[in-house]
Design an enzyme around this catalytic site. Structure first.
Site, PDB file in Angstrom:
ATOM      1  N   GLN A  51     -15.654 -17.088 -21.221  1.00  0.00           N
ATOM      2  CA  GLN A  51     -14.241 -16.602 -21.121  1.00  0.00           C
ATOM      3  C   GLN A  51     -13.516 -16.850 -19.738  1.00  0.00           C
ATOM      4  O   GLN A  51     -12.446 -16.835 -19.541  1.00  0.00           O
ATOM      5  CB  GLN A  51     -14.064 -15.011 -21.567  1.00  0.00           C
ATOM      6  CG  GLN A  51     -14.291 -14.827 -22.856  1.00  0.00           C
ATOM      7  CD  GLN A  51     -14.163 -13.343 -23.349  1.00  0.00           C
ATOM      8  OE1 GLN A  51     -15.080 -12.796 -22.988  1.00  0.00           O
ATOM      9  NE2 GLN A  51     -13.026 -13.028 -23.635  1.00  0.00           N
ATOM     10  N   CYS A  93      -9.783  -9.086 -28.008  1.00  0.00           N
ATOM     11  CA  CYS A  93     -10.639  -9.899 -27.155  1.00  0.00           C
ATOM     12  C   CYS A  93      -9.600 -10.311 -26.169  1.00  0.00           C
ATOM     13  O   CYS A  93      -8.497 -10.882 -26.472  1.00  0.00           O
ATOM     14  CB  CYS A  93     -11.028 -11.202 -28.028  1.00  0.00           C
ATOM     15  SG  CYS A  93     -12.006 -12.367 -26.901  1.00  0.00           S
ATOM     16  N   LEU A  94     -10.080 -10.613 -25.044  1.00  0.00           N
ATOM     17  CA  LEU A  94      -9.237 -10.671 -23.865  1.00  0.00           C
ATOM     18  C   LEU A  94      -8.952 -12.227 -23.888  1.00  0.00           C
ATOM     19  O   LEU A  94      -7.829 -12.737 -23.395  1.00  0.00           O
ATOM     20  CB  LEU A  94      -9.938 -10.590 -22.423  1.00  0.00           C
ATOM     21  CG  LEU A  94     -10.297  -9.150 -22.196  1.00  0.00           C
ATOM     22  CD1 LEU A  94     -11.192  -8.913 -20.854  1.00  0.00           C
ATOM     23  CD2 LEU A  94      -8.973  -8.376 -21.704  1.00  0.00           C
ATOM     24  N   HIS A 135     -20.053  -8.738 -30.160  1.00  0.00           N
ATOM     25  CA  HIS A 135     -19.068  -9.619 -29.843  1.00  0.00           C
ATOM     26  C   HIS A 135     -19.079 -10.422 -28.835  1.00  0.00           C
ATOM     27  O   HIS A 135     -18.798 -11.821 -28.964  1.00  0.00           O
ATOM     28  CB  HIS A 135     -17.818  -8.578 -29.710  1.00  0.00           C
ATOM     29  CG  HIS A 135     -16.614  -9.174 -29.190  1.00  0.00           C
ATOM     30  ND1 HIS A 135     -15.180  -8.991 -30.051  1.00  0.00           N
ATOM     31  CD2 HIS A 135     -16.044  -9.971 -28.307  1.00  0.00           C
ATOM     32  CE1 HIS A 135     -14.216  -9.634 -29.375  1.00  0.00           C
ATOM     33  NE2 HIS A 135     -14.621 -10.113 -28.242  1.00  0.00           N
ATOM     34  N   GLU A 136     -19.782  -9.953 -27.680  1.00  0.00           N
ATOM     35  CA  GLU A 136     -19.906 -10.580 -26.610  1.00  0.00           C
ATOM     36  C   GLU A 136     -21.127 -11.771 -26.790  1.00  0.00           C
ATOM     37  O   GLU A 136     -20.827 -12.940 -26.208  1.00  0.00           O
ATOM     38  CB  GLU A 136     -20.208  -9.817 -25.300  1.00  0.00           C
ATOM     39  CG  GLU A 136     -19.285  -8.774 -24.974  1.00  0.00           C
ATOM     40  CD  GLU A 136     -17.862  -9.569 -24.788  1.00  0.00           C
ATOM     41  OE1 GLU A 136     -17.660 -10.680 -24.395  1.00  0.00           O
ATOM     42  OE2 GLU A 136     -16.924  -8.732 -25.094  1.00  0.00           O
ATOM     43  N   HIS A 139     -19.519 -14.697 -28.585  1.00  0.00           N
ATOM     44  CA  HIS A 139     -18.880 -15.579 -27.467  1.00  0.00           C
ATOM     45  C   HIS A 139     -19.995 -16.583 -26.935  1.00  0.00           C
ATOM     46  O   HIS A 139     -19.574 -17.836 -26.722  1.00  0.00           O
ATOM     47  CB  HIS A 139     -18.535 -14.905 -26.144  1.00  0.00           C
ATOM     48  CG  HIS A 139     -17.025 -14.344 -26.262  1.00  0.00           C
ATOM     49  ND1 HIS A 139     -15.996 -15.227 -26.771  1.00  0.00           N
ATOM     50  CD2 HIS A 139     -16.477 -13.053 -26.298  1.00  0.00           C
ATOM     51  CE1 HIS A 139     -14.781 -14.416 -26.543  1.00  0.00           C
ATOM     52  NE2 HIS A 139     -15.197 -13.075 -26.624  1.00  0.00           N
TER      53      HIS A 139
HETATM   54 NI    NI Z   1     -14.059 -11.235 -26.853  1.00  0.00          NI
END
Ligand code: NI
Length: 177
Positions: A51, A93-94, A135-136, A139
């Site tokens: 990210q 999510c960012l 979630h992470e 990614h």
């Molecule tokens: Ni996220």
């Protein structure tokens, strides 16, 4: 420490499978510090290195968001050891700012990772921490929570997102993956 720009969908780096960390060197420690600062400033409860444009297997998490350092976790090369049960949670999510949707994940997980001192540790988690870990870790596989929505919900999301990008004057990609 410095704040890092957060890559947003559909930045291709979010679709890259992150590489294993071989050496926990000064550069990596610096990345970890910057990721923690960036997550807190956002604010968010988790951030994967993809990210911030670095596809390496590093995740920072702090689901407590309270006292500095209270719930802070740094995971290098995390692996899912076991997963059990099912739960639903309204995720965001960012990298997909402003969009939230209910996602089904496992209720309880056991994850093994290396900490920033190079020590292997295991964490057993349920509730929000279990969701955030999944979630992470997604990614790091180039996967986003929007991939876990039903086809109809995902289509609606993509239409909304195209409109949003257009309104912001961003270059709209012909196809949102
Ligand atoms: Ni996220």
């Amino acid at each position: 420490m410095s704040l890092l720009p957060i890559c947003t969908y559909p930045d291709p780096v979010l679709r890259q499978k992150a590489e294993c960390v071989e050496n926990i060197d000064e550069g990596l420690q610096c990345l970890i510090d910057d990721m923690i600062e960036t997550m807190r400033e956002a604010p968010g409860i988790g951030l994967a290195a993809n990210q911030v444009g670095r596809p390496v297997r590093v995740v920072v998490l702090d689901v407590e968001r309270g006292e500095p350092g209270s719930g802070l976790l740094v995971l290098i090369n995390p692996e899912l050891i076991s997963a059990d049960g099912k739960t639903q949670y309204e995720e965001g999510c960012l990298s997909v700012p402003g969009y939230f949707a209910s996602v089904t994940r496992c209720q309880e997980v056991v994850v093994r990772a290396v900490d920033r001192e190079g020590q292997v540790f295991e964490i057993t988690a349920d509730g929000l921490l279990a969701i955030a870990l999944q979630h992470e870790m997604d990614h790091l596989e180039g996967k986003l929570f929007i991939d876990r929505l039903s086809p109809i919900t995902r289509d609606i999301f993509k239409r909304k997102w195209k409109k949003k990008l257009k309104e912001e004057g961003d270059e709209v990609q012909p196809c949102l993956d």
